[in-house]
Design a protein around this motif. Structure first.
Motif, PDB file in Angstrom:
ATOM      1  N   ARG B  20     -38.448  14.192  55.499  1.00  0.00           N
ATOM      2  CA  ARG B  20     -39.732  13.780  55.003  1.00  0.00           C
ATOM      3  C   ARG B  20     -40.715  14.880  55.881  1.00  0.00           C
ATOM      4  NH1 ARG B  20     -41.720  10.795  51.361  1.00  0.00           N
ATOM      5  NH2 ARG B  20     -43.653  11.425  51.220  1.00  0.00           N
ATOM      6  N   LYS B  23     -40.555  18.293  54.456  1.00  0.00           N
ATOM      7  CA  LYS B  23     -41.282  18.584  53.238  1.00  0.00           C
ATOM      8  C   LYS B  23     -42.721  18.764  53.626  1.00  0.00           C
ATOM      9  CE  LYS B  23     -41.190  16.584  49.677  1.00  0.00           C
ATOM     10  NZ  LYS B  23     -41.091  15.615  48.428  1.00  0.00           N
ATOM     11  N   ALA B  24     -43.250  18.299  54.909  1.00  0.00           N
ATOM     12  CA  ALA B  24     -44.462  18.717  55.276  1.00  0.00           C
ATOM     13  C   ALA B  24     -44.661  20.097  55.883  1.00  0.00           C
ATOM     14  CB  ALA B  24     -45.350  17.614  56.100  1.00  0.00           C
ATOM     15  N   SER B  27     -44.739  23.611  53.894  1.00  0.00           N
ATOM     16  CA  SER B  27     -46.006  24.330  53.508  1.00  0.00           C
ATOM     17  C   SER B  27     -46.356  25.561  54.186  1.00  0.00           C
ATOM     18  CB  SER B  27     -47.051  23.214  53.669  1.00  0.00           C
ATOM     19  OG  SER B  27     -47.537  22.962  52.310  1.00  0.00           O
ATOM     20  N   TYR B  96     -36.850  17.991  46.114  1.00  0.00           N
ATOM     21  CA  TYR B  96     -36.551  19.323  46.836  1.00  0.00           C
ATOM     22  C   TYR B  96     -35.121  19.456  46.598  1.00  0.00           C
ATOM     23  CZ  TYR B  96     -36.467  23.411  49.722  1.00  0.00           C
ATOM     24  OH  TYR B  96     -36.159  24.589  50.096  1.00  0.00           O
ATOM     25  N   ALA B 109     -46.042  21.778  50.395  1.00  0.00           N
ATOM     26  CA  ALA B 109     -45.483  20.673  50.437  1.00  0.00           C
ATOM     27  C   ALA B 109     -45.640  19.936  49.003  1.00  0.00           C
ATOM     28  CB  ALA B 109     -46.283  19.910  51.688  1.00  0.00           C
ATOM     29  N   ALA B 110     -46.562  20.305  48.338  1.00  0.00           N
ATOM     30  CA  ALA B 110     -46.732  19.456  47.095  1.00  0.00           C
ATOM     31  C   ALA B 110     -45.873  20.072  45.991  1.00  0.00           C
ATOM     32  CB  ALA B 110     -48.333  19.701  46.779  1.00  0.00           C
TER      33      ALA B 110
ATOM     34  N   ASP D  95     -47.762  14.684  51.552  1.00  0.00           N
ATOM     35  CA  ASP D  95     -47.690  16.273  50.846  1.00  0.00           C
ATOM     36  C   ASP D  95     -49.130  16.721  50.437  1.00  0.00           C
ATOM     37  OD1 ASP D  95     -48.066  14.419  48.797  1.00  0.00           O
ATOM     38  OD2 ASP D  95     -46.145  15.169  47.772  1.00  0.00           O
TER      39      ASP D  95
END
Lengths: 197, 197, 197, 197, 197, 197
Positions: B20, B23-24, B27, B96, B109-110, D95
């Motif tokens: 998690r 994933k941030a 970016s 992802y 991230a998005a 995100d």
């Protein structure tokens, strides 16, 4: 990490401005099969590559593509020096010029901004190397096309160097794929993914 | 051209997987204000920069951002090692994972693929340096946000290093802007563009 | 909310059609540093801006950029009136015409559809204002480039007005940044984010 | 040009933070059928619209959609106030947060940046009005979906107002289409394009 | 599933190369209102369409649009045969040629890669059919524009066929919309969504 | 042209709704290595393919990928039937749902709209077939990942069928590449491009 050395991998000395040709060649900076895509494809893939010698290959070629990116930028820069507004309009360079003057910015010839969708990093050794072999053929084709559009020998000379390197890279990725296949189960390459399973 | 040195600019040793958080943090690899955008912004701008000392600054910082990109990739890679499918699903990493397994690929991230629209190279010395100062603030803010989301001190330590470098870069681009302004007509910085006029 | 007033902020009266020039100028409608990006950048940022006087500044300038967007559209519209198919083809307007006839649609000169990746709203007062100062310089550069491509004084007159407004906005955002810095801890602007912490 | 009036077209007073719901609702800011797309669709189309009363309709509704965009932003802003990092992570807001803190930025719920490809301006009166009728239905459907996801009556009340306006706009564009058809040859609406032929 | 039949729905026999015209027409392959967008719009929408006769309509027209896509590709292919590098440059085909030689690839005339943002599938029967009616008008307008740019009767003949089919499809989607409205509550079409509620 | 046959190439009968899994699987509809990209890659490439037997191969596999696309859509559709708003929120399906209800729309799992940048058509027989071999490996990897995320045997059964077909296609493109190489100069495959030179 990288250290910068203040010289090009291959010299670029272009005397005649040609913004129209620059617009075609810039595709090898930011276009779908350009050097920036190539470099980021290989430098990204190496994290999940399970075999050190192939990881080293990805780092080496990824680093060389950065040098090629720099060569392509130098070509575009030299082809767009000392232009008059009239030359810009007559040669259809105005749609690039209006947003970037004669600065470099990674785009495809057709105006598409550089986008990571143009390359893959799948976290699977066989797949990534097959992707890389295809990538080198695509870049080679683009250089073929640029050569057909070029009548300036100073430009053609550099493009031929870059094109030749893509063929060498294609062969080296083929060798990398062979290494990976030898390490995996010989009867079913796709049975397990050593990066994950 | 660049030479690769097989070490990170700052060490990364993360022991606890955390997809998690990965994933941030990704970016800062491929997102709007990430290290890849930063590096390509500066390495692109240098071709049209009319003053050698500022051109050198762009090359130096652009090269350092490549090293930062590598650090960010190492963080994401270490945070996503040895995951089970259950962990992947529970932590929302599946969107992802499905397309990249645990390979690295430059995205925000998005989920937005890395895109050159996130940075500018305008072929105007004052404008490019102002863009660069803003870019460093944007990256600094993203690192601030990552720090608020992080409770792993091994991650936070590296992020603090990267954040600090952005503040230094911001100051150095400010000095670059002062150099450019001193060389231009002191009463109207915008009167002429030495790169073009 | 907004009330529409049926007049342009600055009059536009162009007599000679020029679709080629229209294609360059449309970048200030939908392009990376165009008026639509500018307006949405400022109108978006105001929600998280912690200081009312700066929030008001963002609303004011964001609203004025809407008026500039309308001026740019009026220029493009007047430059593309009463064209023959021959003029369209000779001036390279066909690739726009085929999908939009002579309707307005926000695109960059290079064909890139308007995209929010061209601007940032980071939820950090210092960062957003630095972004805004850079944005105004980028727009100023694009107008500089348009002026070099323009030989119609009716067009140049309006573009000069728009360019001048960007310089004024740059200064006003500089004042806004000063206000924010004065309100934050004077020794470390980046210590806390009043919008979040 | 537009004048800003410092009030919302419909009041927004939300007391309970809900970042998960905010992420869904933000689609009506920057998503494919959101208010920004709506506003720019209509404000763009009016330049080539040949009939003044329909041009006025496009300006009126385009201006109202700006007010709706502001309402949607106010909802998202109020739903994301005073969050803790824990709330951000638990509700999957990280995100978005990492790149924008709690600032507003026009995106779809799925992370797609606002993009002009989501709307058309074709320079043909019948086509543009048919596009507009479809656009209002698409927005209405998105509000239907938001209502099904909402259990906060303070949010639902505003969404119902916005949804109702889309139905009214759909009807008004239907009347606009009737006006255009009456002015064109009644036996073949598509024979000529009064904007071009 | 589909079976391929080795013939075009309408014959294409073009004798004169015209890469400039090919660049305009390719928009009906990959552009915003092209045949690929049309086909995928309808073939996607059918899964959630609650009424079998309308589902069948979407499948039929979606399948026919695949045939139209093939016709458009055949036109572009025949218009770009046997070109010399000089013709490519003189007619501005170089920005396509450099990345695709004379292969087909779905793009808009302005260089925008085919993108699903150009069509909607909303999971609401009334909305989807309204979207489809608008889509057919947009495609019709693009064919109108292509006809104005075309002076080759062999091309115009095929384009007229394709344009006529869009008008027929528009009518058939209108009938589909009537069917759906008849099945829903006659006083309020929007009260419930039979696909979801 | 194509004829539609009202049956799936492989039956799909899924009983348990699972929107989270649906979000992963939809990547094989609209994602970077999904069936839509595959189909359009091959159907586009055939126009410039100089050898009829390979052209036939591209048509056959391109047509089969349309059938696979239909299978993937059927899986996603069945996995998202009869959901309650609570299930939608708990499983993180809300960011898709808000814009598409439970309609199908081609997107990657990460939210990226289907985009033609994910595939290449280079107008060079060797290059296109190498691209195709890589494409099949990428799709195979994605199916591997989906299998690891799936614990529903009804889903796994269909995914295994699709995965197996990718391996067969990979082999058939390998045979196609061999055919092309045999027809070209055996010492230098890249000397001439029979599609252009």
């Amino acid at each position: 990490m990288w250290t910068y050395e203040k010289r090009l991998q291959y010299p670029v000395r272009i005397l005649r401005p040609n913004p129209r040709l620059a617009k075609a060649i810039i595709s090898q900076f930011g276009g779908p099969d350009g050097e920036l895509s190539a470099s980021m494809r290989y430098l990204s893939q190496r994290y999940s590559m399970p075999y050190n010698e192939v990881k080293g290959l990805l780092t080496d070629i990824g680093t060389e593509e950065l040098a090629h990116m720099e060569i392509v930028c130098a070509i575009v820069h030299q082809l767009t020096k000392n232009l008059t507004p009239e030359q810009i309009k007559q040669q259809g360079f105005d749609d690039y010029y209006v947003d970037h003057t004669v600065g470099l910015w990674p785009t495809a010839a057709a105006g598409i901004p550089h986008n990571a969708l143009t390359y893959a990093s799948k976290g699977d050794a066989i797949t990534d190397l097959t992707e890389d072999m295809a990538a080198e053929q695509k870049a080679r084709t683009t250089y073929d096309n640029i050569l057909r559009l070029t009548d300036d020998p100073d430009v053609a000379d550099v493009i031929k160097f870059l094109r030749q390197r893509e063929i060498v890279h294609h062969q080296r990725f083929g060798e990398g794929l062979r290494i990976v296949q030898d390490k995996l189960d010989s009867r079913n390459f796709y049975l397990t993914n050593p990066e994950f399973d």
